[in-house]
Enzyme design. Structure first.
Site, PDB file in Angstrom:
ATOM      1  N   GLU A  21       0.759  -1.152  -0.017  1.00  0.00           N
ATOM      2  CA  GLU A  21      -0.056   0.003   0.030  1.00  0.00           C
ATOM      3  C   GLU A  21       0.739   1.318   0.025  1.00  0.00           C
ATOM      4  O   GLU A  21       0.581   2.282  -0.710  1.00  0.00           O
ATOM      5  CB  GLU A  21      -0.829   0.028   1.210  1.00  0.00           C
ATOM      6  CG  GLU A  21      -2.145  -1.176   1.209  1.00  0.00           C
ATOM      7  CD  GLU A  21      -2.885  -1.096   2.489  1.00  0.00           C
ATOM      8  OE1 GLU A  21      -3.890  -0.493   2.424  1.00  0.00           O
ATOM      9  OE2 GLU A  21      -2.376  -1.263   3.673  1.00  0.00           O
ATOM     10  N   LYS A  99     -10.505   6.188   2.935  1.00  0.00           N
ATOM     11  CA  LYS A  99      -9.793   5.321   2.163  1.00  0.00           C
ATOM     12  C   LYS A  99     -10.621   4.173   1.498  1.00  0.00           C
ATOM     13  O   LYS A  99     -11.298   3.249   2.222  1.00  0.00           O
ATOM     14  CB  LYS A  99      -8.644   4.527   2.965  1.00  0.00           C
ATOM     15  CG  LYS A  99      -7.596   3.590   2.252  1.00  0.00           C
ATOM     16  CD  LYS A  99      -6.630   3.111   3.304  1.00  0.00           C
ATOM     17  CE  LYS A  99      -5.594   2.293   2.684  1.00  0.00           C
ATOM     18  NZ  LYS A  99      -4.768   1.752   3.455  1.00  0.00           N
TER      19      LYS A  99
END
Length: 120
Positions: A21, A99
Site C-alpha cells: 500500500e 480510504k
C-alpha cells in the site's frame, strides 16, 4: 470562534499497514475543519485572523502526497499538528480521511478515520 471546512479533497498518497500500500499508493479523500480561538475575523475581515482555506489545502496536499504513514490516524494527526503549528490563532483542527481501497475481505464503500487536534 470561527470555523471553516474543506470537504472531499482528493489526493494520491502512499499510506497503509501493508508495504504494498505504501509502495503502490491510492486515492485518499479528506475533510478538514479548522476553528479559530476567537471570532476576531468577524471584526477585522482579515484572512490572517480567520482560516485561509487555500493555505490549509496546500498543507493537506503536501502532507498527504509527500509523507508515508502506516495508519490513517497518524496521517490525520500530522496534518492537524502542522496546521496548528503554522497558524497560532487556530484552536482545533479535525481531519477526516476516507480510504476506499482497503485490504478487507468484504463489501464496503470505504473506511473512515477522524482525528481532532487541539492547540496547546
Amino acid at each position: 470562534m470561527a470555523r471553516a471546512s474543506i470537504k472531499n479533497m482528493m489526493f494520491y498518497g502512499f499510506h497503509g499497514v501493508y508495504e504494498y500500500e505504501r509502495e503502490q499508493g491510492q486515492k485518499f479523500y479528506l475533510d478538514v475543519t479548522a476553528e479559530t480561538k476567537d471570532d476576531k475575523v468577524v471584526e477585522t475581515d482579515d484572512i490572517k485572523d480567520g482560516v485561509d482555506i487555500a493555505a490549509v489545502y496546500d498543507v493537506v496536499k503536501d502532507v498527504t502526497e509527500n509523507k508515508r504513514f502506516t495508519t490513517l490516524s497518524a496521517l490525520g494527526g500530522h496534518i492537524g499538528d502542522r496546521l496548528l503549528g503554522k497558524y497560532g490563532h487556530l484552536a482545533a483542527v479535525t481531519v477526516t480521511i476516507r480510504k476506499p481501497n482497503v485490504p478487507i475481505s468484504g463489501s464496503l464503500d470505504y473506511v473512515e478515520v477522524s482525528v481532532t487536534r487541539h492547540a496547546q
